[in-house]
Design an enzyme around this catalytic site. Structure first.
Site, PDB file in Angstrom:
ATOM      1  CG  ASP A  11       1.177   0.521   3.325  1.00  0.00           C
ATOM      2  OD1 ASP A  11       0.839   1.332   3.864  1.00  0.00           O
ATOM      3  OD2 ASP A  11       0.678  -0.616   2.775  1.00  0.00           O
ATOM      4  CB  SER A  12       0.975  -1.819   7.272  1.00  0.00           C
ATOM      5  OG  SER A  12      -0.237  -1.472   6.473  1.00  0.00           O
ATOM      6  CB  CYS A  74       1.264   3.622   5.927  1.00  0.00           C
ATOM      7  SG  CYS A  74       0.194   2.637   7.213  1.00  0.00           S
ATOM      8  CB  CYS A 193      -6.930   3.308   4.034  1.00  0.00           C
ATOM      9  SG  CYS A 193      -5.894   1.721   4.232  1.00  0.00           S
ATOM     10  CB  THR A 194      -1.915   3.795   0.967  1.00  0.00           C
ATOM     11  OG1 THR A 194      -1.500   2.935   1.826  1.00  0.00           O
ATOM     12  CG2 THR A 194      -1.572   5.073   1.051  1.00  0.00           C
ATOM     13  CG  HIS A 195      -4.048  -1.789   2.241  1.00  0.00           C
ATOM     14  ND1 HIS A 195      -3.248  -1.053   2.986  1.00  0.00           N
ATOM     15  CD2 HIS A 195      -3.732  -2.942   2.040  1.00  0.00           C
ATOM     16  CE1 HIS A 195      -2.116  -1.781   3.567  1.00  0.00           C
ATOM     17  NE2 HIS A 195      -2.533  -3.154   2.916  1.00  0.00           N
TER      18      HIS A 195
HETATM   19  N1  DGL Z   1      -2.056   1.461   4.201  1.00  0.00           N
HETATM   20  C1  DGL Z   1      -2.432   1.703   5.636  1.00  0.00           C
HETATM   21  C2  DGL Z   1      -3.056   3.055   5.636  1.00  0.00           C
HETATM   22  O1  DGL Z   1      -2.848   3.878   4.612  1.00  0.00           O
HETATM   23  C3  DGL Z   1      -3.076   0.680   6.042  1.00  0.00           C
HETATM   24  C4  DGL Z   1      -3.101   0.426   7.403  1.00  0.00           C
HETATM   25  C5  DGL Z   1      -3.210  -0.865   8.172  1.00  0.00           C
HETATM   26  O2  DGL Z   1      -2.316  -1.736   7.879  1.00  0.00           O
HETATM   27  O3  DGL Z   1      -4.272  -1.205   8.589  1.00  0.00           O
HETATM   28  O4  DGL Z   1      -3.467   3.383   6.500  1.00  0.00           O
END
Ligand code: DGL
Length: 275
Positions: A11-12, A74, A193-195
């Site tokens: 992930d980012s 992500c 979004c996984t966040h």
């Molecule tokens: N968790 C990422 C996603 O699912 C976040 C992306 C980001 O870094 O902006 O899109």
């Protein structure tokens, strides 16, 4: 020494931890190697080319650590980089290895979730602009009406642990209301979004009672388990010592502190440099 051929989870930043948790829960015997590119998050506002370049670097790193399979946990990387990596890079760089994303498995499941067939998507700017959810949902559930809303401030709020401040909650509420205003028949909101699952309980508390908030983690874990049953050539190469290592491109002490708080357990990570 036991062999270590973990499933890579990329992930980012911290968001993929919400997916990792579900994978660990569903598949406790497997080994996992988590990589957060926290130093370069957020990816959401970045161009296709840059997200692709960063994601490829991360995938190569994880492959070089012994991963046979990498999950792009992500949505932004799945939307902007997955197809090119699968079609252009893997065949000549790592023909026997696999990279999977989180968008397609989520959209396969969405049709069964809504009663009204009106679904809302909350995601980063990059995921919304890619139209990936709209395109994929139209394949699996052509009668589902999809409304999207981008929340560019949410990932920075979470990465900096400001999401539950009064100001943070106000921004989040405004975005959720903007989505619901687009279509009052929405009864299912996908946190694409996984966040965002980190905010799930708060979001559920501010929407009307008939609206269900859906996080992707459990869906991805089910689909991955199913994938491994169908792909024994990959499954047989994954090591199973029930362990997880955490890598970050940020300072490891900052990662340890934030990841431990988010997961409610003690996380020890290692700092790495991508190209
Ligand atoms: N968790 C990422 C996603 O699912 C976040 C992306 C980001 O870094 O902006 O899109």
């Amino acid at each position: 020494m036991n062999k270590f051929n973990p499933i890579g989870v990329f992930d980012s930043g911290y968001g993929g931890l919400t997916i990792l948790t579900e994978l660990q829960h569903k598949m406790p015997d497997y080994d996992f190697l988590y990589l957060g590119d926290n130093a370069r998050a957020p990816y959401g506002p970045r161009s296709f080319d840059v997200v692709y370049e960063f994601t490829l670097e991360a995938v190569q790193y994880l492959f070089n650590q012994g991963c046979e399979l990498v999950i792009l946990a992500c949505n932004t990387a799945s939307a902007k980089a997955l197809r090119t990596i699968q079609q252009k890079d893997l065949p000549h760089l790592f023909p026997s290895k696999r990279v999977l994303g989180v968008i397609r498995p989520s959209t396969e499941a969405i049709g069964e979730l809504s009663q009204t067939n009106h679904v809302g998507i909350l995601a980063t700017e990059g995921t919304v602009k890619s139209e990936s959810y709209v395109i994929e949902i139209s394949k699996f559930s052509p009668n589902t009406i999809v409304s999207q809303h981008a929340c560019p401030i949410w990932v920075p709020l979470i990465e900096n642990n400001k999401h539950f401040t009064e100001a943070g909650k106000m921004f989040i509420k405004e975005d959720v209301e903007s989505l619901l205003q687009k279509d009052e028949q929405i009864d299912t909101i996908i946190l694409a979004c996984t966040h965002y699952p980190i905010l799930k309980d708060y979001i559920q508390s501010i929407v009307p009672k008939n609206v269900t908030i859906v996080a992707q983690g459990a869906i991805i874990a089910d689909k991955l388990e199913d994938y491994l049953v169908r792909h024994s050539e990959i499954e047989s190469k994954c090591s199973k010592n029930g362990s997880t290592r955490y890598l970050t491109t940020e300072n490891e002490l900052i990662f340890n502190q934030n990841a431990s708080r988010l997961l409610n357990k003690n996380i020890i990570s290692e700092h790495i440099k991508l190209l």
